[in-house]
Scaffold this motif. Structure first.
Motif, PDB file in Angstrom:
ATOM      1  N   LYS A  20      42.486  79.974  13.316  1.00  0.00           N
ATOM      2  CA  LYS A  20      41.737  78.866  13.909  1.00  0.00           C
ATOM      3  C   LYS A  20      41.155  77.958  12.833  1.00  0.00           C
ATOM      4  CE  LYS A  20      40.338  81.400  18.055  1.00  0.00           C
ATOM      5  NZ  LYS A  20      39.185  81.876  18.834  1.00  0.00           N
ATOM      6  N   TRP A  21      40.837  78.591  11.691  1.00  0.00           N
ATOM      7  CA  TRP A  21      40.274  77.792  10.606  1.00  0.00           C
ATOM      8  C   TRP A  21      41.376  77.068   9.801  1.00  0.00           C
ATOM      9  CZ3 TRP A  21      36.937  81.396  12.434  1.00  0.00           C
ATOM     10  CH2 TRP A  21      35.581  81.120  12.370  1.00  0.00           C
ATOM     11  N   PHE A  22      42.521  77.766   9.636  1.00  0.00           N
ATOM     12  CA  PHE A  22      43.482  77.277   8.650  1.00  0.00           C
ATOM     13  C   PHE A  22      44.753  76.673   9.238  1.00  0.00           C
ATOM     14  CE2 PHE A  22      41.414  80.833   6.154  1.00  0.00           C
ATOM     15  CZ  PHE A  22      40.611  79.978   5.414  1.00  0.00           C
ATOM     16  N   GLU A  23      45.076  76.972  10.480  1.00  0.00           N
ATOM     17  CA  GLU A  23      46.426  76.641  10.941  1.00  0.00           C
ATOM     18  C   GLU A  23      46.480  75.778  12.187  1.00  0.00           C
ATOM     19  OE1 GLU A  23      48.992  80.077  11.030  1.00  0.00           O
ATOM     20  OE2 GLU A  23      48.044  80.888   9.230  1.00  0.00           O
ATOM     21  N   ASP A  26      44.599  69.902  12.928  1.00  0.00           N
ATOM     22  CA  ASP A  26      43.511  68.928  13.021  1.00  0.00           C
ATOM     23  C   ASP A  26      42.832  68.797  11.656  1.00  0.00           C
ATOM     24  OD1 ASP A  26      41.981  71.194  12.773  1.00  0.00           O
ATOM     25  OD2 ASP A  26      41.318  71.220  14.850  1.00  0.00           O
ATOM     26  N   VAL A  27      41.887  67.870  11.601  1.00  0.00           N
ATOM     27  CA  VAL A  27      41.265  67.572  10.312  1.00  0.00           C
ATOM     28  C   VAL A  27      40.434  68.748   9.811  1.00  0.00           C
ATOM     29  CG1 VAL A  27      39.196  66.473  11.304  1.00  0.00           C
ATOM     30  CG2 VAL A  27      39.981  65.814   9.020  1.00  0.00           C
ATOM     31  N   ALA A  28      39.867  69.530  10.753  1.00  0.00           N
ATOM     32  CA  ALA A  28      39.032  70.652  10.313  1.00  0.00           C
ATOM     33  C   ALA A  28      39.864  71.655   9.513  1.00  0.00           C
ATOM     34  CB  ALA A  28      38.398  71.328  11.524  1.00  0.00           C
ATOM     35  N   SER A  29      41.059  71.994  10.030  1.00  0.00           N
ATOM     36  CA  SER A  29      41.911  72.932   9.298  1.00  0.00           C
ATOM     37  C   SER A  29      42.364  72.334   7.970  1.00  0.00           C
ATOM     38  CB  SER A  29      43.147  73.298  10.136  1.00  0.00           C
ATOM     39  OG  SER A  29      42.824  74.291  11.072  1.00  0.00           O
ATOM     40  N   ARG A  33      41.681  74.199   4.513  1.00  0.00           N
ATOM     41  CA  ARG A  33      42.751  74.569   3.569  1.00  0.00           C
ATOM     42  C   ARG A  33      42.488  73.963   2.192  1.00  0.00           C
ATOM     43  NH1 ARG A  33      45.987  73.341   8.086  1.00  0.00           N
ATOM     44  NH2 ARG A  33      46.555  71.313   7.185  1.00  0.00           N
ATOM     45  N   ALA A  34      42.100  72.691   2.200  1.00  0.00           N
ATOM     46  CA  ALA A  34      41.900  71.998   0.920  1.00  0.00           C
ATOM     47  C   ALA A  34      40.817  72.681   0.091  1.00  0.00           C
ATOM     48  CB  ALA A  34      41.526  70.540   1.189  1.00  0.00           C
ATOM     49  N   PHE A  35      39.725  73.052   0.757  1.00  0.00           N
ATOM     50  CA  PHE A  35      38.607  73.619  -0.002  1.00  0.00           C
ATOM     51  C   PHE A  35      38.853  75.082  -0.372  1.00  0.00           C
ATOM     52  CE2 PHE A  35      35.628  70.215   1.884  1.00  0.00           C
ATOM     53  CZ  PHE A  35      36.008  69.338   0.869  1.00  0.00           C
ATOM     54  N   THR A  36      39.683  75.768   0.435  1.00  0.00           N
ATOM     55  CA  THR A  36      40.042  77.133   0.041  1.00  0.00           C
ATOM     56  C   THR A  36      40.969  77.083  -1.168  1.00  0.00           C
ATOM     57  OG1 THR A  36      39.848  77.774   2.353  1.00  0.00           O
ATOM     58  CG2 THR A  36      40.897  79.356   0.889  1.00  0.00           C
ATOM     59  N   LYS A  37      41.876  76.087  -1.185  1.00  0.00           N
ATOM     60  CA  LYS A  37      42.763  75.928  -2.341  1.00  0.00           C
ATOM     61  C   LYS A  37      41.971  75.593  -3.601  1.00  0.00           C
ATOM     62  CE  LYS A  37      46.948  74.904   0.234  1.00  0.00           C
ATOM     63  NZ  LYS A  37      47.961  73.920   0.664  1.00  0.00           N
ATOM     64  N   LEU A 595      34.746  78.682  16.712  1.00  0.00           N
ATOM     65  CA  LEU A 595      33.515  78.683  15.921  1.00  0.00           C
ATOM     66  C   LEU A 595      33.562  77.730  14.733  1.00  0.00           C
ATOM     67  CD1 LEU A 595      33.072  82.510  16.104  1.00  0.00           C
ATOM     68  CD2 LEU A 595      31.488  80.870  17.063  1.00  0.00           C
ATOM     69  N   ARG A 596      34.634  76.948  14.626  1.00  0.00           N
ATOM     70  CA  ARG A 596      34.724  76.090  13.454  1.00  0.00           C
ATOM     71  C   ARG A 596      33.645  75.025  13.480  1.00  0.00           C
ATOM     72  NH1 ARG A 596      40.059  73.384  13.730  1.00  0.00           N
ATOM     73  NH2 ARG A 596      39.628  73.557  15.932  1.00  0.00           N
ATOM     74  N   THR A 597      33.225  74.634  12.311  1.00  0.00           N
ATOM     75  CA  THR A 597      32.261  73.538  12.237  1.00  0.00           C
ATOM     76  C   THR A 597      32.957  72.298  11.721  1.00  0.00           C
ATOM     77  OG1 THR A 597      31.715  74.216  10.011  1.00  0.00           O
ATOM     78  CG2 THR A 597      30.332  75.047  11.792  1.00  0.00           C
TER      79      THR A 597
END
Ligand code: FES
Length: 597
Positions: A20-23, A26-29, A33-37, A595-597
């Motif tokens: 839900k967070w990464f895949e 939408d812009v949230a994912s 992804r960008a900040f995890t990278k 739960l994404r912000t």
């Protein structure tokens, strides 16, 4: 050491929380992804189950000081099984450093754990705990968040050594300090003890609260078998941590949640193990608190009825002779549970993916081993046929002094004092007691009963571990080493004596303990499970009506939240608004939302 785990290969389950967070497109994912990278992770990492490592490492918590190394081992295991390990910190509570008392912060730590598990993109979590409060706090938080979870504790310290004898923290801290107060031990000896008591990292190495709660976590099914007692510096603990990391990935893939493991049956198993260990009275507070997060009630009467039918088997200090190193060598919790097998709920699920019975089928019965091995085990873990005692280590007493119950660790109490009638000597604060305890002219006899008020969850506040009230110096010099002591406080699991704890309701909220006056007669009868104040009920009511209520100790902040919402000891001292409610549709919806912000 063989650690059983489910033999069936794990399969990818439903949509991962991490997806839900990464895949999602939408812009949230995109941002996630960008900040995890930014931390160096790549697309391959982001496809894996995300396993949080909830770490209570702190340099202000010596018991949890090895958790950094254990976290690295957990990460290795997670990577081996194809997961992505991400470590995050939560509050750490070091028993001896935190003021006003560690218990004051347990619920805060539990809230931190719950919200950080729920609020982050975790498919599973490894809980790294150690010192007394960190273990229950993490289990409480994990129960509420209900994301697949597995626990790894720091492990007990190696035995302290002094002049050829094993030393145990903190049983020997108390024992030698009492002798120092009595004048039988010198300052120089105390200085040497200080240097020899704590030989390694890890939590206290007797069957105190940390060891008890680690064993309870294992008995609950939240820890891989055998993990509770591996000494902290032993390389097998690192290997155990790696195995737990691997298993966390499988739990995440299979979607096995704490609520499926920590069932009423699992809690009954944990309570039986507690009694067979002669474990800490603090478990009688922590287990109801963990259960309460899942909407499960563990009444004090359940602890008592299971004590009546569970033998005391583990010969461990402070009640017995040995320490956690010897318990580990004897086989630890799996061997103890094997002895109890007929009394346990064998169908309870565990983090192995197997049931308790399936786990125990891999433990060789002690009776099948060669004679020398049997003897070594039996020194530390007795058989059910020849137990140390036919009943468990704790009892619940009730009566006019404790209408809602109180706890006594019978196996650490003097047999001759468990049926006792005596004059109360009452103190309204620890400071008042301490000053009196050093007064060589104090009017006190060995038959008196020391009573401390205002030391409960609200009154102290935070229910500190001061229930092992100091024996007056005057009596120490006469050779007295135990007397009946009563309070609404808790006691360290490493302490011993004929001590009645957790009196409920506590004095600060108007329990009868507040009505006791010096000179009143108190009767204790542990066999009959009675604790009575021999004062007419009308007089008790009159005294309580005249009671002067102390002003609120806090006007703001966490302290205000604590005293306004903490529940009484029989309910686990959790906050009333954190109890689990299976019928609470609003919270259930919150748990299931994106739960994404
Ligand atoms: Fe942490 Fe004893 S001080 S377990």
């Amino acid at each position: 050491m063989t650690i059983p785990t489910a033999s069936t290969p794990s399969q990818p389950g439903a949509l991962r929380r991490g997806e839900k967070w990464f895949e999602t497109p939408d812009v949230a994912s995109f941002i996630h992804r960008a900040f995890t990278k930014a931390m160096g992770y790549d697309d391959d990492d982001l496809k894996r189950p995300v396993i949080g490592i909830c770490n209570t490492f702190s340099e202000l918590n010596h018991c949890n000081h090895n958790l950094r190394a254990l976290a690295e081992a957990v990460k290795r295991g997670v990577l081996q099984e194809g997961g992505l390990p991400l470590e995050f910190p939560t509050i750490s509570i070091g028993e001896v450093f935190v003021s006003p008392t560690s218990m004051f912060f347990r619920n805060l730590a539990a809230m931190d754990t719950e919200e950080m598990i729920r609020g982050q993109p975790l498919d599973g979590v490894v809980l790294l705990a150690g010192c007394d409060k960190t273990t229950p706090a993490q289990l409480m938080g994990a129960a509420s968040a209900d994301v697949p979870a597995i626990m790894v504790t720091s492990g007990p310290m190696l035995n302290g050594r002094y002049e050829g004898q094993d030393l145990g923290a903190c049983t020997d801290c108390r024992r030698y300090w009492t002798e120092y107060r009595a004048g039988t031990v010198t300052k120089e000896t105390m200085s040497q003890l200080e240097d020899n008591l704590a030989r390694s990292e890890g939590h206290c190495m007797v069957m105190g609260t940390a060891s008890t709660m680690a064993a309870c976590a294992e008995a609950l099914g939240m820890m891989l078998p055998g993990g509770a007692s591996i000494p902290a510096p032993d390389s097998r603990r690192l290997r155990f941590a790696a195995a737990s990391g691997r298993q966390a990935v499988r739990l995440a893939r299979e979607g096995i949640r704490p609520s499926q493991i920590m069932t009423p049956a699992a809690f009954e198993n944990a309570i039986r193990v507690l009694h067979a260990l002669g474990g800490s009275t603090n478990a009688v507070v922590h287990l109801p608190a963990i259960a309460g997060r899942l909407g499960i009630k563990l009444p004090l009467d359940l602890f008592d009825s299971l004590s009546r039918t569970t033998p005391w088997l583990a010969n461990l200090r402070p009640s017995g002779r040995y320490q956690m190193e010897q318990f580990f060598e004897a086989g630890g919790v799996p061997v103890l549970m094997k002895e109890l097998e007929g009394l346990l709920h064998g169908d309870a699920l565990t983090v192995t993916g197997l049931t308790v019975s399936e786990n125990l089928s891999m433990v060789e019965p002690v009776g099948n081993r060669e004679a020398a091995s049997q003897r070594r085990v039996r020194e530390v873990i007795s058989s059910r046929e020849e137990p140390l005692d036919a009943e468990g280590g704790l009892a619940i007493v009730r009566g006019t002094l404790a209408p809602d119950g109180a706890v006594i660790k019978t196996v650490a109490a003097s047999a001759h004092l468990q049926k006792h009638r005596g004059r109360a000597l009452v103190f309204s604060s620890p400071e008042e007691l301490q000053a009196a305890a050093d007064d060589l002219d104090l009017d006190v006899t060995p038959d008196d009963i020391l009573v401390l008020q205002n030391a409960g969850p609200v009154g102290a506040p935070g229910m500190p571990e001061i229930g092992n009230l100091p024996i007056p110096r005057k009596l120490l010099r006469q050779g007295v080493r135990d007397m009946v002591r009563i309070s609404d406080a808790r006691m360290s699991g490493t302490a011993f004596g004929t001590i009645i704890l957790h009196v409920a309701p506590e004095s600060a909220v108007g329990g009868p303990l507040a009505a006791v006056r010096t000179g009143d007669i108190i009767e204790l009868d542990v066999e009959a499970r009675r604790l009575d104040l021999m004062v007419e009920p009308a007089e008790i009511a009159r005294r309580l009506a005249e009671r002067v209520v102390a002003p609120a100790p806090f006007r703001r902040g966490y302290g205000k939240l604590f005293v306004e919402h903490v529940m009484q000891a029989p309910d686990g001292c959790d906050f009333d608004f954190l109890l689990g409610d299976p019928d609470d549709a609003i919270s259930a919806a919150r748990m299931g939302r994106d739960l994404r912000t």
